[in-house]
Design an enzyme around this catalytic site. Structure first.
Site, short mmCIF file in Angstrom:
data_model
loop_
_atom_site.label_atom_id
_atom_site.label_comp_id
_atom_site.label_asym_id
_atom_site.label_seq_id
_atom_site.Cartn_x
_atom_site.Cartn_y
_atom_site.Cartn_z
CB CYS A 1 1.68 5.74 7.43
SG CYS A 1 1.79 7.24 6.43
N PRO B 1 0.84 -1.20 0.00
CG PRO B 1 0.06 -0.98 2.19
CD PRO B 1 0.79 -1.93 1.28
N GLY C 1 7.12 -2.53 -2.97
CA GLY C 1 6.47 -1.23 -3.07
C GLY C 1 6.84 -0.46 -4.30
NE ARG C 2 10.45 3.53 -2.26
CZ ARG C 2 11.60 3.91 -1.73
NH1 ARG C 2 12.17 5.03 -2.15
NH2 ARG C 2 12.19 3.21 -0.79
CG ASN D 1 7.06 -3.11 2.92
OD1 ASN D 1 6.73 -2.08 3.50
ND2 ASN D 1 7.25 -3.13 1.62
N GLY D 2 10.12 -3.49 2.41
CA GLY D 2 11.16 -2.47 2.51
C GLY D 2 12.37 -2.76 1.63
N GLY D 3 12.57 -1.96 0.60
CA GLY D 3 13.78 -2.03 -0.19
C GLY D 3 13.88 -3.18 -1.17
#
Length: 332
Positions: free
Chosen positions: A99, A16, A233-234, A210-212
């Site tokens: 967040c 998200p 994510g990105r 999650n992350g990177g």
């Protein structure tokens, strides 16, 4: 653990992301993967209770499996919002405890709630009681001066005690003092070993990392290390073809779809026409398509045509077709 549709899909999820993973983005991503779990951008409980619910919650049935991410810190508000959202048919309701934005802190929800695991447990219990589908939590490893190796285990133990069986853990601290939301996505160091360790300690929980994460190879590495799932994510947003088109085969072991980015563009055209017919603007959809040809010849022309023309009055599918011709010209 019995896997429901969302839990099975959580082997790989598109994370998200505020202002990014709206319904148009999710429809595009679903055309590229049948299996990856899709998340909405965060919606606050008060917004659902007092705002335009259809605008906030409606989605295309093609998006399944899809999860709604809620933000809030009042158990009663979250329970009411969960009941309302469940009627829209989401496969999962997720509580945001990750967040770091200023507006989230001022509302006392998001990552700041890492400091109040008992309150998070109360919120989770209220949501579970109100929800016909699984309730999950997305969190950080800690915030500000907290020591993650002390904080995260207690957080998982406390919140899982309220009935949460599935967590997505962003493997970075959130620095609520001194770093912007953008900096919080990059500056705090990643601690993958700690998240892997949590899976060993809490073997009965379904834990996603999650992350990177920027490639399917990295997703596979984290799964091989014992994680139950991985959120991207990105990278899934900026280069969706590289992440999503092969995910069903590589991560879920299914036959390849055979789709390419060009075919995805053609499949988006009827959706765009429906959106325009309902009063929408072309740019609301095409802004999520800019990265479809990342790294490929013609990608610059694709982006340029869409960026310059999609927001003009009366812009329609012909803009997308003209942009695609830039890619096809380089492929000839």
């Amino acid at each position: 653990m019995i896997l429901n549709a969302a839990t099975a899909a959580a082997r790989m999820a598109s994370a998200p992301m505020m202002d990014w993973t709206d319904r148009h983005c999710r429809y595009l991503h679903r055309l590229m993967s049948r299996r990856v779990l899709l998340y909405t951008e965060m919606v606050t409980a008060p917004a659902i209770l007092h705002g335009d619910r259809d605008r906030l919650l409606a989605f295309d049935p093609a998006e399944h499996p899809v999860a709604l991410q809620l933000g809030g810190s009042d158990p009663h508000e979250l329970a009411r919002a969960t009941r309302i959202a469940a009627d829209y048919g989401y496969d999962e309701i997720n509580l945001n405890i990750g967040c770091p934005s200023d507006r989230v802190q001022s509302g006392c929800f998001g990552a700041v709630l890492m400091e109040q695991p008992d309150l998070v447990a109360d919120c989770a219990a209220a949501m579970i009681a109100a929800s016909p589908v699984e309730v999950t939590v997305k969190c950080r490893i800690g915030v500000d001066e907290q020591e993650p190796r002390e904080v995260l285990p207690r957080f998982l133990e406390t919140v899982s005690g309220a009935g949460i069986d599935r967590f997505a853990i962003h493997a970075r601290k959130a620095w609520l003092q001194g770093l912007s939301p953008k900096q919080n996505r990059d500056v705090p160091p990643l601690d993958y070993p700690l998240v892997h360790e949590m899976k060993q300690v809490f073997a009965h929980l379904h834990l996603s990392l999650n992350g990177g994460v920027t490639s399917l190879d990295e997703v596979q590495n984290h799964l091989a290390a014992g994680m139950d799932g991985v959120m991207v994510g990105r990278a899934a947003y900026h280069d969706p073809a590289a992440i999503l088109l092969a995910a069903d085969q590589v991560i879920f072991g299914e036959p390849p779809s055979g789709r390419c980015a060009e075919q995805v563009v053609h499949l988006m055209l009827p959706y765009i026409e429906r959106h325009l017919a309902s009063g929408g603007k072309l740019g609301q959809v095409t802004r999520h398509m800019l990265g479809l040809f990342a790294g490929r010849p013609g990608a610059r022309g694709w982006r340029q045509v869409i960026s310059e023309a999609a927001h003009r009055p009366g812009a329609g599918p012909e803009v997308v077709e003209a942009a695609l011709s830039e890619v096809m010209a380089h492929a000839a």
